[in-house]
Design an enzyme around this catalytic site. Sequence first.
Site, PDB file in Angstrom:
ATOM      1  N   HIS B 123      14.170  49.809  20.580  1.00  0.00           N
ATOM      2  CA  HIS B 123      12.881  49.373  20.723  1.00  0.00           C
ATOM      3  C   HIS B 123      12.905  47.877  20.209  1.00  0.00           C
ATOM      4  O   HIS B 123      13.664  47.680  19.363  1.00  0.00           O
ATOM      5  CB  HIS B 123      11.927  50.272  20.089  1.00  0.00           C
ATOM      6  CG  HIS B 123      10.601  50.257  20.318  1.00  0.00           C
ATOM      7  ND1 HIS B 123       9.870  49.107  19.288  1.00  0.00           N
ATOM      8  CD2 HIS B 123       9.554  50.453  20.880  1.00  0.00           C
ATOM      9  CE1 HIS B 123       8.335  48.792  19.541  1.00  0.00           C
ATOM     10  NE2 HIS B 123       8.505  49.759  20.720  1.00  0.00           N
ATOM     11  N   ASP B 201      15.768  54.370  13.232  1.00  0.00           N
ATOM     12  CA  ASP B 201      14.411  54.334  13.716  1.00  0.00           C
ATOM     13  C   ASP B 201      13.864  55.437  14.096  1.00  0.00           C
ATOM     14  O   ASP B 201      14.430  56.126  15.084  1.00  0.00           O
ATOM     15  CB  ASP B 201      14.473  53.418  14.760  1.00  0.00           C
ATOM     16  CG  ASP B 201      13.090  53.119  15.575  1.00  0.00           C
ATOM     17  OD1 ASP B 201      12.157  53.885  15.136  1.00  0.00           O
ATOM     18  OD2 ASP B 201      12.895  52.318  16.503  1.00  0.00           O
ATOM     19  N   GLN B 204      10.312  57.829  17.339  1.00  0.00           N
ATOM     20  CA  GLN B 204      10.094  58.695  18.406  1.00  0.00           C
ATOM     21  C   GLN B 204      10.595  60.195  18.022  1.00  0.00           C
ATOM     22  O   GLN B 204      10.092  61.093  18.368  1.00  0.00           O
ATOM     23  CB  GLN B 204      11.058  58.307  19.760  1.00  0.00           C
ATOM     24  CG  GLN B 204      10.578  57.242  20.436  1.00  0.00           C
ATOM     25  CD  GLN B 204       8.796  57.436  21.094  1.00  0.00           C
ATOM     26  OE1 GLN B 204       8.801  58.649  21.317  1.00  0.00           O
ATOM     27  NE2 GLN B 204       8.139  56.235  21.028  1.00  0.00           N
ATOM     28  N   LYS B 227       2.117  58.046  16.068  1.00  0.00           N
ATOM     29  CA  LYS B 227       2.734  58.786  17.114  1.00  0.00           C
ATOM     30  C   LYS B 227       2.868  60.431  16.932  1.00  0.00           C
ATOM     31  O   LYS B 227       3.302  61.064  17.701  1.00  0.00           O
ATOM     32  CB  LYS B 227       4.150  58.406  17.292  1.00  0.00           C
ATOM     33  CG  LYS B 227       4.046  56.724  17.942  1.00  0.00           C
ATOM     34  CD  LYS B 227       5.529  56.345  18.337  1.00  0.00           C
ATOM     35  CE  LYS B 227       5.733  54.865  18.211  1.00  0.00           C
ATOM     36  NZ  LYS B 227       5.192  54.230  19.575  1.00  0.00           N
ATOM     37  N   CYS B 365       8.445  47.906  25.353  1.00  0.00           N
ATOM     38  CA  CYS B 365       9.124  47.329  24.264  1.00  0.00           C
ATOM     39  C   CYS B 365      10.741  47.412  24.288  1.00  0.00           C
ATOM     40  O   CYS B 365      11.196  47.655  23.175  1.00  0.00           O
ATOM     41  CB  CYS B 365       8.505  47.753  22.893  1.00  0.00           C
ATOM     42  SG  CYS B 365       6.839  47.100  22.886  1.00  0.00           S
TER      43      CYS B 365
HETATM   44  C1  LIG Z   1      11.845  53.884  19.110  1.00  0.00           C
HETATM   45  C2  LIG Z   1      10.588  53.198  18.633  1.00  0.00           C
HETATM   46  N1  LIG Z   1      10.841  52.503  17.908  1.00  0.00           N
HETATM   47  C3  LIG Z   1       9.608  51.737  17.019  1.00  0.00           C
HETATM   48  C4  LIG Z   1       8.480  51.744  17.585  1.00  0.00           C
HETATM   49  C5  LIG Z   1       7.486  50.983  16.964  1.00  0.00           C
HETATM   50  O1  LIG Z   1       6.505  51.981  16.297  1.00  0.00           O
HETATM   51  P1  LIG Z   1       5.085  51.211  16.077  1.00  0.00           P
HETATM   52  O2  LIG Z   1       4.547  50.245  16.960  1.00  0.00           O
HETATM   53  O3  LIG Z   1       4.265  52.396  15.511  1.00  0.00           O
HETATM   54  O4  LIG Z   1       5.376  50.019  14.703  1.00  0.00           O
HETATM   55  C6  LIG Z   1       8.174  52.651  18.765  1.00  0.00           C
HETATM   56  C7  LIG Z   1       6.776  52.765  19.190  1.00  0.00           C
HETATM   57  O5  LIG Z   1       6.267  51.920  19.932  1.00  0.00           O
HETATM   58  C8  LIG Z   1       9.376  53.242  19.449  1.00  0.00           C
HETATM   59  O6  LIG Z   1       9.241  54.057  20.316  1.00  0.00           O
END
Ligand SMILES: Cc1ncc(COP(=O)(O)O)c(C=O)c1O
Lengths: 408, 408, 126, 126
Positions: B123, B201, B204, B227, B365
Amino acid sequence: MGWNAVDIRREFPIFSHPVNGKRLVFLDSAASAQKPQAVLDAIASVYTTSYANVHRGLYSLAEAATERYEAAREKIAHFVGATDPEELIYVRNATEALNLVAYSWGRQNIHAGDRIVITEMEHHSNLVPWMALAREKEAELAYLPVNDAGELDLAALPPLLADGRTRVVAFTLMSNVLGTIPPAQELVAMAHQAGAVVVVDGAQAVPHLPVNVEALGADFLAFSAHKLGGPGIGALWGRRAILEAMPPFLYGGDMILSVKKHTATWNDLPYKFEAGTPAIAEAVGFGAAVDFLTALGMEEVHQHEQALVAYALERLPEVPGLHILGPTHGQRGGAVSFWLEGIHPHDIASVLDAEGVCIRAGLHCAEPLHARFGLPASARASFYVYNTIDDVDALVAGLGRVIALLRR
Amino acid sequence: MGWNAVDIRREFPIFSHPVNGKRLVFLDSAASAQKPQAVLDAIASVYTTSYANVHRGLYSLAEAATERYEAAREKIAHFVGATDPEELIYVRNATEALNLVAYSWGRQNIHAGDRIVITEMEHHSNLVPWMALAREKEAELAYLPVNDAGELDLAALPPLLADGRTRVVAFTLMSNVLGTIPPAQELVAMAHQAGAVVVVDGAQAVPHLPVNVEALGADFLAFSAHKLGGPGIGALWGRRAILEAMPPFLYGGDMILSVKKHTATWNDLPYKFEAGTPAIAEAVGFGAAVDFLTALGMEEVHQHEQALVAYALERLPEVPGLHILGPTHGQRGGAVSFWLEGIHPHDIASVLDAEGVCIRAGLHCAEPLHARFGLPASARASFYVYNTIDDVDALVAGLGRVIALLRR
Amino acid sequence: MGDLYREQMLEHYHEPQNYGVLADAEVDVHLDNPTCGDTIHLTAQLDTEGRIAKVMFEGHGCVISMASASMLTEAVLGKTPQEVAALELHDIEDMMGGLRLSMGRVKCALLSVNALKKGLKERGRL
Amino acid sequence: MGDLYREQMLEHYHEPQNYGVLADAEVDVHLDNPTCGDTIHLTAQLDTEGRIAKVMFEGHGCVISMASASMLTEAVLGKTPQEVAALELHDIEDMMGGLRLSMGRVKCALLSVNALKKGLKERGRL
Ligand SMILES: Cc1ncc(COP(=O)(O)O)c(C=O)c1O
Ligand SMILES: Cc1ncc(COP(=O)(O)O)c(C=O)c1O
C-alpha cells in the site's frame, strides 16, 4: 445579554453525573473541554447513517461521508476566518499541527545560522518542535521575554529582527498559564516586516475568542478540537502559497497524485498533508462543536469568560497566601494560575477533587515559563461556556478547606 | 461453529438503514469497517461519565479517563500478542505509524548506500515513506517482486540481503488488493539473519486474522482502528529496545520529562512518542472494538472470511469476462479484486451502488502493484464479520446488471 | 446512479462521436487521470477565425469520461479558445443533460475539457 | 482523597521524622521529580553489617512525597541494601497504611525510596 450558563451546562451530559458525591465543578477546560450532546450526536450519526472511507469511494455511503467530512472543513475554516477551506488541514491536535510546520516548512527553510524566535510563555508544543529543528539545523532559538506582570516584552523583538537572520516567529495567541493575550497584530506586522514567517499557536485562543486569520495576518494557525468541545482531532490553517511550496510531511495513501516505483507526485491542498485514512467522524464532530460555539457567538463566549475571570480575580485574593500569576486586569483569557504559600499544587488539586472541584496542578506543559517565575509548579483554574459564578465560589470555598487541612 | 453473521450484523446500527432503497450490502471493509454499537457506546460513555485530559490531571475525572485510556492500550497490546503495553503507541492511523518508523528510526539508522527492501504489493502508506527516506538519505529502495499468481517471489530476497547493505525489510501481512498473505515468519527470519529490522504493515491483517507479534518475530507492527470497527485512531507496536534507542518523532506536551530553554529530556515509553493531547475517547473506542472482536474470536473471524472468499471465488467466474487478481485458492484474506473486460471499474462501482452494493474501484492506494499487472484500475469487494453469502450473491447479481447496461 | 447511466450517456459511451485521431491537427494532446487510469488523446483543428472547427478523441475510461468527451467534441464546435477556457464544471454537467456529479466523479467529467484547454495553451491559443 | 490526607499522613507531613542532613553520611543523594517540582536531599548511614542505620531527608513537595519520605526514614532502619532495592510501589503503599495511589501520584510516593536506591547504588552498595 441572553447568556445563561446553567442552561448551556444542561447541553453537556457529563454535568448530570455527580463527582465524589458532589456537583461537578469543572475548572480544567484549558486542558480539555467537555463535549455538548450535539457533538456526541453528530459522531453517532456518522457511524449509524453515513460511514465509509472518504474520497476514494464511488458509492452513496462514501459520498455522504465525504460530503460531511468536507462540510465540516468548510465550517472550521470559516470559524477562524479563512475564506479558502483548502487551506485547512486536519491533524490530530495542535501539537501535530506545529510539528507539521516545523518538519515540513522548517526543514526546508531553516538553515545554519538562522534564528527562530518564540516566547517565554509558550506551551511545550510550540517550543520543543522549534528546539529540535534549531538543533538539527544548527539554527538559533531565541526567546521573547515575559515581564513580571506576565506580559510579553515587545521591546525585545526589534533587536532580534534587526540582523535579518530571523526566519520564523512563533507565539501563542493566549497563554495557557497566564491567560495573557499578546498584541498579536503588532507582533505579526513586526515579524513580517523583517521577512519572517509567523506561526500562531491558537490552541487556547480559538476555543475562547473570536479568531480571524485574515485580521491576524499570520501565516499559520494551529488548534485542537478537544479544547473547544470536539473530539480527538485538530487543524492547521496555513496560507495557500506557503503550503503549496512546502514538501509533504506524512507520506502514504491519499496524499499522492501518482506513485511509481521510485517517484511520486503529490495531491493538491489540503490532501497533500492528510496521509492515510483521516479521522472522519471526528472531523464531523469538530464541525458540530464549531456550530455549537457559533450559535453561542464567540464574542459572547469571550465576554462570559471575562466576567468569570474578573470575579475570580476579585475573590481569589481573599484566600490567605494566594498569589496569582499573569495579568490581573484588562483583556485576558479564562485561565487563572496561582500558588499557595507552603502548599504544593498537587495537594490543592487533590483536596479540591474531594469537593467535586477539578483544577489542574503542575507545570501545564510550560516549564520554562515556570522557571521564569521561579515556581516548581502552579495550580490553574480555567473557565469555559458551562462555568458560572457558583463555580468560582466553590473554588474559593474549596481553597479554604485546603488551607484548613494543610496549613499549620 | 456458532457463527451467525445475520445476528452479528444487527450489532452494527448502519445496517438498519437502507441505501438507495435497497438493503445495504457493504463490501468495502478493507477501506474502512463499519462500527458496532458497543464502540459507539464506549465513546459516548467516556464523554458522558469520565472525560478529562489524561495523565496530567490530579482529580477523579482525569484519573478515570486515564485508567480507561490505559486499559484500552493494554487490551490492544494483548490483542496483537504483545506482553508489554508500553510497547504500544497510539497514533492516528497505520500511515502515521509507518511514517513514525521511517522518520524516527529511519533517519537515525539509514545512511547513504544502505538498502531498504519493500514489496511490489505494498500500500502507498508502506511505500512512499520509504521512498522519501531513501531519497533523503541517498539510500536504495528495492522491491521484492510479486509473481503472476499474486504471491511474493521469496527467491528474490536472498540476493537483496547478501551484500549486507539492507537495513530494513518492510512488508504487508496481507495485501489490500490481492488478499495475499505472505509467509511472514520466513521473511522475518531471513531479514533478521541479515541484520535487518523488520517493519510489518498490519493494517489489513490485524482486523482479519489472529496476529501475534511474538510469533511473528518482527520489530514493528502498524495498524488502524477504523479497519477493525474502531474510530479514527491507530497503533504502532515496536520492540522496547528499538523504541528506546529511537529519537522522538513529534515534539510537545506529554512526550517530555523536562524542558529547559535549550534542552529537553524525553518521557518513558510509550509517552515519548505520544505528543500532545491524545485521542482519548477514540482510544477507548479502539479498546471496545478489540473487545468485540476478541469475543467473536479472531480465528473464527478468519474462518468466516475464508468461507466467504471461497464462495466468492466460486461464483465470480460465472460473470462473463471477469478476471480475478491474486491467489484463487489456499489461505488468503477477505479482499477480492477483479476486473471486467471492457468496463471501467468506476462504472462497476456506480452501477452496483444503485443496487445497494458498496465496492471500491480504483488503484486502492497500490499503484505500482496495478502497474505490475498492467491494469489502470480494478474493482474490489472485501468482507468482514457482518457479511454473508447473500452479500456475495447480491454482488454477482449486481455484476449481471452492470454487464447488461454497459456491455454491447 | 440512475442519472449517470441515462440513455443519452450510454449512447455516447457505446457509440462515441468523433472517435479517432485528426490528421495534422494543430492541437494534439494527451492527458490522463492517474487515480483511476482514464486516458485521452485529443486532437482539434481551428478555423481561420480561430474558432474550434473539428475535435476528435481516443481513449479509455469510464462512462462519464468517455461520454463527456464524445459530447464535448460536438458542444465546442464554433467556440473561441477563450470560450473553451471559461467552461466550468457546471457547464459540463449541463452539457451532459443536467447531471449532478458527486465529488468522486468530477475528475472523470473534466478530463476531456481539461485536455482541450491544455492543448490550446500549448499552441499559444490561450 | 479522604485516604490521601488521613491523620497519619498529615502528621508526617506537618512534623516529618528525621528531617535534616546527616553529617558525613555515606549515602548523600539529590533527586527530583521534574514534572511536579518535588525535590529531595537524602542522607543515610550504614552499620558495620551493611544495614541501614540512620536516614535523614530534606526537601520540598506534596503531602505524599514528604510524608512518604518521613515514613521511609523509619521503615528502612535495619534493612539491607538488597531489601531496600526490593521495595516496590505496593510496599510503599503498605507503609503509608494501605493507601491506593492513583497513577498521577505514584511518582510522588516513590521519590524518597528511589533516592535511597540511587544513593546506595552510587556507593556500590547495590
Ligand atoms: C495494507 C494497508 N496498509 C496501510 C493502509 C493505511 O491505513 P490507514 O489509511 O488507516 O493509515 C491500508 C489501508 O488503507 C492498507 O490496506
Ligand atoms: C497554548 C497551548 N498550545 C498547545 C497546546 C497543545 O494542544 P494539544 O495537546 O491539543 O496538541 C495546548 C494545550 O495543551 C496549549 O494550551
